[in-house]
Design a protein around this motif. Sequence first.
Motif: not given
Length: 123
Positions: A83-93
């Motif tokens: 939740n409340n995702l941020k641009p810095e969460d961008t990645a391959v999970y």
Amino acid sequence: QVQLVESGGGLVQAGGSLRLSCAASGSIVIINAMGWYRQAPGKQRELVATIGLGGTTNYADSVKGRFTISRDNAKNTVYLQMNNLKPEDTAVYYCNVDAATTQAIGIRRGAYWGQGTQVTVSS
């Protein structure tokens, strides 16, 4: 061996939510810890969250209060509610499990990785 199938990644705007799933299959005797890791371009893979067999959880400081990890032992599946995702969460999970499996030489324990799912958060 263990096969891991991840789903739920995608493109979302900042402040939005995504839910990742990872289903494990194979000659599994028991799955101990399950977890999620992520790798952004040019960076090392990092831990996001883990959950033990009894439900004990551990989170990276950067996601505490925003992400929730859970598991369904009957389905050998781990989830990551983001939740409340941020641009810095961008990645391959990537999904990771610590599992004991039945093999020709007996029961062996090992760590297994999923193929990864892309999460992109736009600003």
